[in-house]
Write a protein that holds these residues in place. Structure first.
Motif, PDB file in Angstrom:
ATOM      1  N   SER A 167       5.355  -0.645  -2.609  1.00  7.82           N
ATOM      2  CA  SER A 167       5.328   0.781  -2.297  1.00  7.82           C
ATOM      3  C   SER A 167       4.099   1.109  -1.476  1.00  7.82           C
ATOM      4  N   ALA A 172       4.852   0.009   3.838  1.00 12.13           N
ATOM      5  CA  ALA A 172       4.918   0.511   5.205  1.00 12.13           C
ATOM      6  C   ALA A 172       4.492  -0.557   6.206  1.00 12.13           C
ATOM      7  N   LEU A 175       7.202  -3.163   6.613  1.00 14.30           N
ATOM      8  CA  LEU A 175       8.380  -2.659   7.333  1.00 14.30           C
ATOM      9  C   LEU A 175       8.082  -2.404   8.810  1.00 14.30           C
ATOM     10  N   PRO A 186      13.315  -0.441  -2.295  1.00 14.67           N
ATOM     11  CA  PRO A 186      12.553   0.767  -2.568  1.00 14.67           C
ATOM     12  C   PRO A 186      13.287   1.670  -3.556  1.00 14.67           C
ATOM     13  N   GLU A 190      10.028   6.081  -2.428  1.00 17.91           N
ATOM     14  CA  GLU A 190       9.440   5.127  -1.486  1.00 17.91           C
ATOM     15  C   GLU A 190      10.200   5.125  -0.163  1.00 17.91           C
ATOM     16  N   LEU A 191      11.529   5.261  -0.220  1.00 12.64           N
ATOM     17  CA  LEU A 191      12.314   5.329   1.012  1.00 12.64           C
ATOM     18  C   LEU A 191      12.033   6.634   1.750  1.00 12.64           C
ATOM     19  N   GLU A 193       9.199   8.228   1.746  1.00 16.65           N
ATOM     20  CA  GLU A 193       7.888   8.043   2.394  1.00 16.65           C
ATOM     21  C   GLU A 193       8.035   7.290   3.701  1.00 16.65           C
ATOM     22  N   TRP A 194       8.859   6.229   3.697  1.00 16.49           N
ATOM     23  CA  TRP A 194       9.051   5.460   4.927  1.00 16.49           C
ATOM     24  C   TRP A 194       9.792   6.283   5.973  1.00 16.49           C
ATOM     25  N   LEU A 212      17.017   0.894   8.124  1.00 20.84           N
ATOM     26  CA  LEU A 212      16.318  -0.360   7.862  1.00 20.84           C
ATOM     27  C   LEU A 212      17.183  -1.563   8.201  1.00 20.84           C
TER      28      LEU A 212
END
Length: 313
Positions: A167, A172, A175, A186, A190-191, A193-194, A212
């Protein structure tokens, strides 16, 4: 046969304290206290061992209280490739009352450059083309946020497959790097945030997961807590949901889902079969304290009850 290796760089002893009711500012008397050697990757290894799969646990342990981890590895037949360093592994508090679980995560051991070099040397020696490596959990002080990205590149250069469960900045960074992990797990936050935006609906979650996949990640699994999980691979997207179940402890439930995902991948199950097994691992763990499964037959029985629906969004 695929070899399974988990890496836990910031492990913990999870101390679960059961209370009648948690009231901030009050003095409490514990009804029960339980210690479990853990950390995300170690929890994954524990559940995989319960399922009957050979697994190796790697990471960094404080020599001062490594005995708790050594007892777990010996009891479950987990191969131990953890490095020992001076000091003690952190203790995380889980305060449990009827309203839920309150987590208090303490700082972990700091690692120095020599320890990180030793970790990378151990991975180079242990992992190869037949290895699925689970990189899981937070990074300790002393490790740069790009470490998971660097380890992913090292492992994939040796032909290994990488499943990342992390996380914040380490996720980040991984990724944004090349090469990407083969699989990521995630949770919704968490997803978000990305993605840089809220994902309130299943359609929103699927679209972010597809982003993704389009970037080159083969499998994206998004855990949604009581709402189950979303599984996206290629053009296929599924939503899996477990039935209501009596909960003994939520500690390690997300890690059990990752273990079930690994078990499904190793068995070369379909995406739907993998989703059922992953949710069954998580649901089965909920019936047990610590990162433990109730046994193969009960997990298989739960898997038959998992509802899996195709998503078209």
């Amino acid at each position: 046969m695929t070899r399974i290796l988990t890496l836990t760089l910031n492990p913990a002893i999870d101390r679960t304290v059961t209370l009648d009711r948690l009231v901030p500012g009050e003095v409490h008397r514990a009804r029960a206290v339980r210690d479990d050697a853990g950390g995300k990757g170690i929890n994954v290894a524990s559940c995989l061992a319960d399922w009957g799969l050979p697994v190796t646990a790697a990471g960094v342990l404080g020599a001062g209280n490594a005995a708790a981890f050594e007892a777990l590895f010996a009891a479950k037949g987990i191969a131990d490739r953890c490095l020992r360093v001076g000091g003690e592994t952190r203790i995380n508090l889980k305060l449990v009352d009827p309203a839920g679980t309150t987590d208090v995560n303490l700082p972990g051991l700091a690692v120095d450059p020599a320890t990180l070099r030793a970790v990378r040397a151990m991975l180079a020696e242990t992992a190869g083309p037949d290895t699925l490596v689970v990189l899981a959990g937070s990074l300790p002080a002393g490790a740069g946020t790009g470490l998971y990205a660097e380890l992913t590149a090292d492992l994939k250069a040796r032909g290994g497959r990488v499943l990342l469960d992390a996380s914040g900045p380490p996720l980040a960074a991984a990724l944004a790097a090349a090469p990407l992990p083969d699989m990521v797990k995630p949770n919704r936050h968490e997803l978000e945030e990305w993605a840089g935006r809220p994902l309130p609906t299943l359609a929103d979650v699927v679209e972010a997961a597809r982003d993704l996949v389009r970037r080159g990640i083969a499998l994206v699994v998004v855990s949604l807590g009581a709402e189950g999980a979303v599984f996206v691979r290629g053009t296929e997207a599924l939503h899996a949901l477990a039935p209501a179940i009596a909960v003994a402890s939520t500690v390690g439930a997300g890690d059990a889902l990752v273990a079930g995902l690994v078990a499904g991948l190793v068995a070369d199950l379909s995406l739907a079969g993998t989703a059922r097994l992953a949710l069954a691992f998580a649901a089965g763990k909920l019936t047990r304290a610590g990162a433990n499964l109730p046994g193969r037959a009960p997990v298989e029985a739960i898997a038959r009850t998992i509802d899996v629906q195709a998503l078209t969004a």
